[in-house]
Write a protein that holds these residues in place. Structure first.
Motif, mmCIF file in Angstrom:
data_model
loop_
_atom_site.group_PDB
_atom_site.id
_atom_site.type_symbol
_atom_site.label_atom_id
_atom_site.label_comp_id
_atom_site.label_asym_id
_atom_site.label_seq_id
_atom_site.Cartn_x
_atom_site.Cartn_y
_atom_site.Cartn_z
ATOM 1 N N TYR A 153 33.315 10.421 -43.512
ATOM 2 C CA TYR A 153 33.020 11.138 -44.754
ATOM 3 C C TYR A 153 31.718 11.930 -44.662
ATOM 4 N N THR A 154 30.703 11.365 -44.020
ATOM 5 C CA THR A 154 29.446 12.108 -43.928
ATOM 6 C C THR A 154 29.581 13.312 -42.993
ATOM 7 N N VAL A 155 30.305 13.155 -41.894
ATOM 8 C CA VAL A 155 30.557 14.308 -41.015
ATOM 9 C C VAL A 155 31.355 15.366 -41.763
ATOM 10 N N CYS A 156 32.365 14.918 -42.504
ATOM 11 C CA CYS A 156 33.152 15.845 -43.315
ATOM 12 C C CYS A 156 32.270 16.558 -44.335
ATOM 13 N N GLY A 157 31.362 15.807 -44.965
ATOM 14 C CA GLY A 157 30.456 16.417 -45.934
ATOM 15 C C GLY A 157 29.579 17.486 -45.308
ATOM 16 N N LEU A 158 29.091 17.231 -44.102
ATOM 17 C CA LEU A 158 28.254 18.221 -43.417
ATOM 18 C C LEU A 158 29.047 19.486 -43.083
ATOM 19 N N LEU A 159 30.266 19.315 -42.571
ATOM 20 C CA LEU A 159 31.091 20.479 -42.235
ATOM 21 C C LEU A 159 31.474 21.268 -43.486
ATOM 22 N N ALA A 160 31.831 20.550 -44.545
ATOM 23 C CA ALA A 160 32.200 21.232 -45.786
ATOM 24 C C ALA A 160 30.999 21.945 -46.401
ATOM 25 N N THR A 161 29.813 21.369 -46.249
ATOM 26 C CA THR A 161 28.603 22.040 -46.731
ATOM 27 C C THR A 161 28.390 23.358 -45.996
#
Length: 350
Positions: free
Chosen positions: A226-234
Motif C-alpha cells: 500500500y505504501t509503494v502504491c501510495g508513492l506511485l499514485a502520488t
C-alpha cells in the motif's frame, strides 16, 4: 521542493518506520502503551485502563493520511479549510462505520474493521463533496474538484491503511495463516520470514491459539504494497493524471484486500467468500464507474510547493493534533484487556 525529492524523502521515512514496526511490534511488550488507574478495588489496588499501541499507531496513520490529503488537495488549489471540512466529514462517517460494520459482519461489539469503513468511504465520497460544494463552498469561496479529490483520498487511504497495519501487528489482529511446513510456494516464500507473535493478550493468541507460531506476515505485505502504491499514485497525481492515480490506488488496495483474505486466519464472517471480499470487489467496480462518469473533469495542475505551504499554519497543525488525539482515545482505549495496579512507597528514599 521538487516532486522527485519529496517522494525520495517520503520513501526513506516510510521504509524506516515500517522496518521498525516489522522488527519489534510482534513482541509482547508492544501491545499496551500505557495504563492509568480507574476504579479502586481496595486498599492500594486499582482497576487499570489500558491504552494501546494499536491506538497510537492508528492515530499516526490517520494523521499521515489527513496530512497527505491536505498537501495533495492544496496542490490543486483547494484551500485548507475546504480539505479540512471534507476530511472531518469523512472521518465522522467512516470512523463509526468501522465499528458498526464489524458488529454486523463479525457479530462483535468491541472491534473495528478498516475494510468496512473504506467501503462506506468509497460510496459516500462523491456525495459528500457535492454536498460541501453546494452548501458551504459558495460561502467560503471554494469548489472541490471531485475527481482530483477522489484520487487524493484514495492515495491518502493507501498510506493510512499501509501504516495502520503496524497497529494490527502490535495487537496481533488481521493475522495470517500458519506458514505451511511442506515444500510448497508459501513455505519457500515465508518460512523464516513470517511473524511470531508473543503475548497471551494478543488477538492471534486468544482468538487464533497461535501464540509462538510462525504465521504469514499479511500485515507486512499489505503495509509495503500500500505504501509503494501510495508513492506511485502520488507521482501520477502530481503529474496531473488524476483518474490514473485514483484507479491505481483503488485497484491495488481493494484488489489486494479481497485477495489477501485467502491468506488470513482470523474470523472474517461466515461463508467461503467473506463480506469484506464482497465489499472490496463492489468498491472496485464502483470506482471504475465513477471514473467513467467523472474522468473528463479538468482540474488545476498540481503545484507541490503550494500544497506543502498550505499546511504550515498553526490552525492546521492544531487540527491535525486534534485528529490524532480523537483517534487515539477512540481506538486506543482497550475494551478487551484489563489491568490491576498497585502503588507503594520507596521508604528508603523518603
Amino acid at each position: 521542493m521538487s516532486a522527485v525529492l519529496f517522494l525520495l524523502i517520503a520513501t526513506f521515512l516510510l521504509a524506516a518506520y515500517l522496518w521498525w514496526g516489522f522488527r519489534f511490534l510482534p513482541a509482547e511488550r508492544w501491545q499496551i502503551f500505557a495504563t492509568v488507574p480507574g476504579r479502586k478495588n481496595g486498599p492500594g489496588s486499582w482497576q487499570g485502563i489500558n491504552f494501546t499501541w494499536y491506538g497510537l499507531l492508528t492515530a499516526n496513520a490517520y494523521l499521515v493520511a489527513v496530512a497527505v490529503l491536505l498537501v495533495l488537495l492544496g496542490s490543486v488549489g483547494v484551500p485548507p479549510l475546504g480539505t479540512a471540512l471534507l476530511a472531518a466529514a469523512l472521518l465522522c462517517c467512516c470512523v463509526p462505520a468501522s465499528r458498526l460494520v464489524a458488529r454486523i459482519v463479525e457479530k462483535k461489539a468491541h472491534t473495528f474493521t478498516v475494510g468496512g469503513a473504506v467501503f462506506v468511504g468509497i460510496i459516500i465520497t462523491p456525495f459528500l463533496i457535492s454536498l460541501l460544494n453546494r452548501l458551504v463552498g459558495p460561502q467560503l469561496g471554494f469548489q472541490i474538484p471531485v475527481m482530483a479529490a477522489y484520487a487524493a483520498i484514495a492515495i491518502a487511504y493507501a498510506f493510512g491503511e499501509g501504516l495502520g497495519r503496524l497497529a494490527c501487528i502490535s495487537f496481533g489482529c488481521c493475522y495470517g495463516k500458519p506458514v505451511p511446513q511442506d515444500s510448497g510456494l508459501l513455505n519457500r516464500l515465508f518460512n523464516g520470514r513470517g511473524f511470531v507473535f508473543q503475548g497471551s493478550t494478543k488477538k492471534v493468541a486468544y482468538a487464533g491459539d497461535m501464540e509462538g507460531v510462525e504465521v504469514i506476515p499479511v500485515q507486512a505485505i499489505t503495509a509495503v504494497l500500500y505504501t509503494v502504491c501510495g508513492l506511485l499514485a502520488t507521482a501520477l497525481f502530481l503529474g496531473a493524471h488524476n483518474a490514473a492515480a485514483f484507479l491505481l490506488a483503488t485497484t491495488v488496495t481493494q484488489g489486494w484486500r479481497s485477495f489477501s483474505e485467502t491468506m488470513r486466519a482470523d474470523y472474517r464472517g461466515a461463508g467461503r467468500i467473506s463480506a469484506y471480499q464482497v465489499m472490496g470487489l463492489v468498491g472496485l467496480l464502483y470506482a471504475f464507474a465513477m471514473v467513467w462518469l467523472l474522468g473528463g473533469e479538468v482540474s488545476a495542475p498540481a503545484q507541490l510547493a503550494a500544497g506543502l505551504t498550505s499546511i504550515w499554519s498553526p490552525a492546521l497543525i492544531l487540527f491535525l493534533q486534534g485528529i490524532w488525539c480523537v483517534i487515539f482515545f477512540y481506538t486506543g482505549r482497550s475494551t478487551v484487556t484489563g489491568a490491576t495496579l498497585s502503588f507503594h512507597l520507596h521508604h528508603d528514599r523518603i
